[in-house]
Design a protein around this motif. Structure first.
Motif, PDB file in Angstrom:
ATOM      1  N   GLY A 302      -1.778   0.579  -9.018  1.00  0.00           N
ATOM      2  CA  GLY A 302      -0.572   1.117  -8.394  1.00  0.00           C
ATOM      3  C   GLY A 302       0.553   0.119  -8.210  1.00  0.00           C
ATOM      4  O   GLY A 302       1.604   0.463  -7.648  1.00  0.00           O
ATOM      5  N   LEU A 303       0.373  -1.114  -8.692  1.00  0.00           N
ATOM      6  CA  LEU A 303       1.395  -2.142  -8.457  1.00  0.00           C
ATOM      7  C   LEU A 303       2.732  -1.792  -9.094  1.00  0.00           C
ATOM      8  O   LEU A 303       3.792  -1.996  -8.499  1.00  0.00           O
ATOM      9  CB  LEU A 303       0.902  -3.490  -8.988  1.00  0.00           C
ATOM     10  N   VAL A 304       2.711  -1.301 -10.327  1.00  0.00           N
ATOM     11  CA  VAL A 304       3.958  -0.979 -11.016  1.00  0.00           C
ATOM     12  C   VAL A 304       4.670   0.169 -10.319  1.00  0.00           C
ATOM     13  O   VAL A 304       5.882   0.129 -10.094  1.00  0.00           O
ATOM     14  CB  VAL A 304       3.684  -0.648 -12.492  1.00  0.00           C
ATOM     15  N   ALA A 305       3.923   1.193  -9.939  1.00  0.00           N
ATOM     16  CA  ALA A 305       4.536   2.330  -9.252  1.00  0.00           C
ATOM     17  C   ALA A 305       5.176   1.894  -7.940  1.00  0.00           C
ATOM     18  O   ALA A 305       6.274   2.338  -7.589  1.00  0.00           O
ATOM     19  CB  ALA A 305       3.495   3.413  -9.000  1.00  0.00           C
ATOM     20  N   ALA A 306       4.503   1.009  -7.222  1.00  0.00           N
ATOM     21  CA  ALA A 306       5.054   0.535  -5.946  1.00  0.00           C
ATOM     22  C   ALA A 306       6.332  -0.251  -6.174  1.00  0.00           C
ATOM     23  O   ALA A 306       7.306  -0.125  -5.408  1.00  0.00           O
ATOM     24  CB  ALA A 306       4.020  -0.331  -5.230  1.00  0.00           C
ATOM     25  N   ARG A 307       6.369  -1.052  -7.216  1.00  0.00           N
ATOM     26  CA  ARG A 307       7.559  -1.853  -7.494  1.00  0.00           C
ATOM     27  C   ARG A 307       8.730  -0.975  -7.901  1.00  0.00           C
ATOM     28  O   ARG A 307       9.860  -1.162  -7.442  1.00  0.00           O
ATOM     29  CB  ARG A 307       7.248  -2.876  -8.588  1.00  0.00           C
ATOM     30  N   VAL A 308       8.480  -0.024  -8.795  1.00  0.00           N
ATOM     31  CA  VAL A 308       9.554   0.846  -9.273  1.00  0.00           C
ATOM     32  C   VAL A 308      10.090   1.714  -8.139  1.00  0.00           C
ATOM     33  O   VAL A 308      11.284   2.015  -8.085  1.00  0.00           O
ATOM     34  CB  VAL A 308       9.038   1.719 -10.434  1.00  0.00           C
ATOM     35  N   LEU A 706      16.615   0.170 -12.971  1.00  0.00           N
ATOM     36  CA  LEU A 706      15.168   0.363 -12.993  1.00  0.00           C
ATOM     37  C   LEU A 706      14.511  -1.002 -13.132  1.00  0.00           C
ATOM     38  O   LEU A 706      14.793  -1.744 -14.083  1.00  0.00           O
ATOM     39  CB  LEU A 706      14.752   1.248 -14.174  1.00  0.00           C
ATOM     40  N   ASP A 707      13.656  -1.354 -12.196  1.00  0.00           N
ATOM     41  CA  ASP A 707      12.915  -2.608 -12.256  1.00  0.00           C
ATOM     42  C   ASP A 707      11.713  -2.417 -13.179  1.00  0.00           C
ATOM     43  O   ASP A 707      10.770  -1.704 -12.844  1.00  0.00           O
ATOM     44  CB  ASP A 707      12.462  -3.026 -10.860  1.00  0.00           C
TER      45      ASP A 707
END
Length: 763
Positions: A302-308, A706-707
């Protein structure tokens, strides 16, 4: 002061792998197979002969009485022990083979007795996947003195060695998962082919898992992945089993050696890396295997989802490099130092960076592998275009190499990987927070109506996607509105490369416009915005075919620019530049080069935008150099081009300054000089972004970010979107493309749709 043998009758001596030679009056020399240590002094000269492995500490002190005190002996032995030269030996004689093993472990820095015992009492389980010969592995392990277990006792083994046909064999995922769950290590090995692979040791907490390595290996086998997807198959293409008995035996023996060292307790960083041996050249080396924080098997998916889904925070960031192709947070050397570890021929996200050999070194054209986003139809078509590789440019090789690395990592970060956050709904359901794809893709209705005919004759980003259906549910991903300070939604397929879309409902097309990497988020956002302004200005000029002022290259007083023109002249080419600056006022230049010795002029371009006009011009000229090798070997008969895109080839063979007059300066307008674009340097990237905010506010336009930064990469990567700004591809919806040239006085009335340039820009 503790010394070996204080509490036992163990015998003291120089480690058994060391040879001791004494030159009277000079030194005691301690020799190993790798190094020589010279010991000086009268005390060590007296002590050395007594450390022959036949005396305990008490006996050494007794035999040295009268020449050395007990305190002197203890101090010397302690120092020799700490230096790894002296150790305690068991009070027993060893057979020749056992003595050799004991000496080996001592040479490895272990206690020879403990290591030998650990190796002898540990157990190993051998298994194979992919039809490889298990018996040979079992025999090699047994020959190494390792105790192998039968299948019914496999769970009791201290180590599992897996002989596999391919490190990407899907069966290895389950093996890895079972061993990680049990906390037991396992070691993969392949012995077929010309390259032998051993390691790393998997199954360990806080270390990379098999899935982490598989992700990296697939990056280097993109064409193979394309083949398998095209044929609706999973996993790798089956490998042919081939090799020599000697190579297979070498691989098996190396695997047995690694297993024995592990079980004996020997640890070193290379055990967490992949070791490869080229059996043809006998060159070998370790390749890093890094844990992916977002790995679906061993990390937090879930790291990418949290960052975005988090706001994109931009703060103060001083510029550390203003001498290259932009104002950056890191110098090229700093960026390479920070992210160069991602470059590796086997396990790297970037496999290689190489100079293009088709032109002078001055061009500084570097490539970093295939560009997987160069064609929306898949990697099988990538090789046909000018952007077939991720590339770097610059006035120095260091700038260009770093640029190639950064672009390759940027492309990887923007690739759809399945862990991006999405909302599945229709535009109608999300209209209050969604951005309509027509506002960012900017196709005209007539382009949609004619798309089948158009797409059949065009490639790359010139393709027209399917008309958007506002009632159909699709995937949307949040982007941060820097203007409104809230998240909005855009189609996932617009934001990332290679997002799966059903046939007939491919409403968006992922592309690189506005994608940028930088040494900091501020750096990346600024570069992404400048690219949007550059592409927009290029579109206004190209599709309207307006005549633009030239650029007085001499007025910029840049010795590098002067050298560039000399180099191009040696290649029988002429160079000039055009001022394409639009209503934004940010300097945008086009660098143009043509062949002068044959009918086909091979007209090539490079573009650049920056607040600093000198930097903008350098960007355009370095991009021109970067792409130039594709046409340097062109012959008068129309052959020799390094591209296969039919539209680009048609341009090279047929376009001239006579039939395309908009590519040369307008003779009725004075050439642009640096003073025509006043510039006040700013030391902080945040101040440049503040200027960007002001430019967009004046035009009632929005800045969306978008990060795309990936946890396993770390390099800041963003996609910047400004609805309404044009890409440089053929996007003919009403708006800026027609209105701005009139507002700027370039045209007296908007160009008719039918009169727009029929040649899509092919870069």
């Amino acid at each position: 002061m503790a010394v070996p043998g204080d509490s036992s009758s163990a015998l003291l001596g120089f480690r058994p792998h060391l040879r001791v030679e004494q030159v009277p009056g000079e030194a005691v020399y301690v020799l190993s197979d790798q190094r020589v240590t010279a010991l000086h002094g009268e005390q060590i000269a007296r002590l050395a002969p007594l450390l022959d492995g036949t005396r305990c500490l008490e006996k050494v002190i007794e035999d040295a009485s009268g020449t050395l005190s007990a305190q002197q002996i203890a101090r010397l032995i302690t120092r020799l022990t700490e230096a790894g030269l002296v150790s305690a030996r068991p009070n027993a004689s060893l057979a020749c083979e056992a003595a050799a093993e004991h000496a080996y472990w001592e040479a490895a820095g272990l206690d020879g007795t403990d290591a030998t015992t650990a190796r002898a009492t540990s157990s190993v389980y051998a298994m194979s996947v992919g039809g490889t010969a298990l018996t040979s592995l079992q025999q090699s392990l047994a020959a190494a003195g390792l105790r192998t277990l039968p299948p019914r006792l496999a769970d009791n083994a201290d180590l599992t060695v897996v002989l596999c046909d391919d490190y990407l064999n899907p069966e290895l995922r389950a093996i890895d998962a079972a061993h990680r769950a049990a906390g037991r290590p396992w070691l993969p090995v392949t012995i077929d082919g010309t390259h032998l692979w051993v390691g790393p040791f998997f199954g360990l907490a806080e270390r990379a898992c098999w899935a982490c390595l598989a992700d990296r290996l697939w990056r280097g086998r993109q064409v193979e992945a394309h083949v398998q997807r095209s044929l609706d198959r999973d996993g790798p293409v089956p490998r042919l089993a081939f090799g020599l008995p000697a190579t297979r035996q070498a691989g098996l023996q190396l695997a047995a050696l690694e297993a024995a060292k592990w079980l004996a307790g020997h640890r070193h960083p290379g055990q967490h890396q992949l070791w490869c041996l080229d059996s043809l050249s006998l060159q070998g080396g370790h390749h890093p295997v890094q844990r992916r924080p977002q790995c679906d098997a061993c990390g937090d998916f879930g790291l990418v989802a949290a960052r975005v889904s988090a706001p994109v925070a931009l703060g103060s960031r001083l510029k550390n490099d203003t001498a290259g192709g932009g104002h950056r947070a890191l110098t090229p050397a700093q960026l390479m130092e920070a992210y160069g570890h991602l470059l590796d021929p086997v396990t790297g996200l970037v496999k290689e960076i190489r100079r293009d050999q088709r032109g002078p070194e001055f061009l500084n054209s570097f490539h970093a592998g295939l560009n997987p986003v160069a064609d929306p139809r898949g990697i099988g078509a990538v090789r046909a275009c000018l952007r077939s590789t991720s590339g770097g440019k610059g006035t120095t090789p260091e700038q260009a190499r770093t640029g190639a690395l950064a672009e390759a990592l940027e492309r990887h970060s923007g690739y759809f990987q399945g862990d991006e956050p999405t909302v599945h709904a229709s535009y109608r359901e999300l209209a209050d927070r969604a951005v309509h794809p027509d506002a960012v893709q900017l196709f005209d209705e007539r382009q949609f109506a004619d798309r089948e005919r158009w797409n059949a004759g065009h490639s790359l980003a010139s393709q027209v996607c399917d008309p958007f259906d506002e009632e159909e549910a699709i995937d949307w991903t949040p982007v941060w509105s820097h203007t409104e300070r809230r998240h909005k939604l855009l189609p996932t397929a617009f934001l990332y490369y290679n997002v799966p879309q059903p046939r007939g409902a491919a409403y968006c097309m992922g592309h690189s416009n506005g994608n940028a990497a930088g040494g900091s988020p501020e750096d990346a956002v600024l570069q992404g915005f400048l690219e949007l302004v550059e592409r927009d200005a290029v579109a206004l000029w190209w599709y309207n075919r307006t005549r633009q002022p030239g650029v007085d290259l001499d007025a910029f007083a840049d010795e590098w620019n002067t050298e560039l023109r000399r180099v191009h002249a040696s290649l029988l080419r002429e160079v000039w530049a055009l001022d394409l600056t639009s209503d934004f006022g940010v300097p945008v230049f086009a660098a143009v080069s043509r062949r002068v010795d044959k009918p086909a002029q091979d007209i090539m371009f490079g573009f650049g935008a920056h607040f600093d006009p000198r930097t903008a011009l350098r960007r355009a000229l370095t991009e021109l150099n970067q792409l130039l090798p594709n046409v340097l070997q062109a012959q008068a008969d129309g052959t020799g081009y390094g591209i296969r895109d039919p539209r680009a080839l048609e341009w090279m063979r047929e376009a001239t300054t006579d039939n395309q007059p908009y590519v040369v300066p307008d003779p009725a307008r004075p050439a642009t000089r640096p003073a025509d674009h006043p510039y006040t340097p700013r030391a902080d990237l945040r101040d440049d972004i503040t200027a960007v905010e002001g430019l967009l506010a004046e035009r009632d336009m929005e800045l969306l970010v978008l990060d795309q930064t990936r946890p396993d990469v770390g390099l800041p990567v963003v996609k910047v979107i400004v609805p309404g700004l044009r890409p440089h591809w053929p996007r003919f919806a009403p708006g800026r493309l027609f209105d701005v040239p009139v507002a700027l006085g370039r045209l007296t009335r908007p160009t008719r749709y039918e009169d727009l340039n029929p040649v899509p820009l092919f870069l």
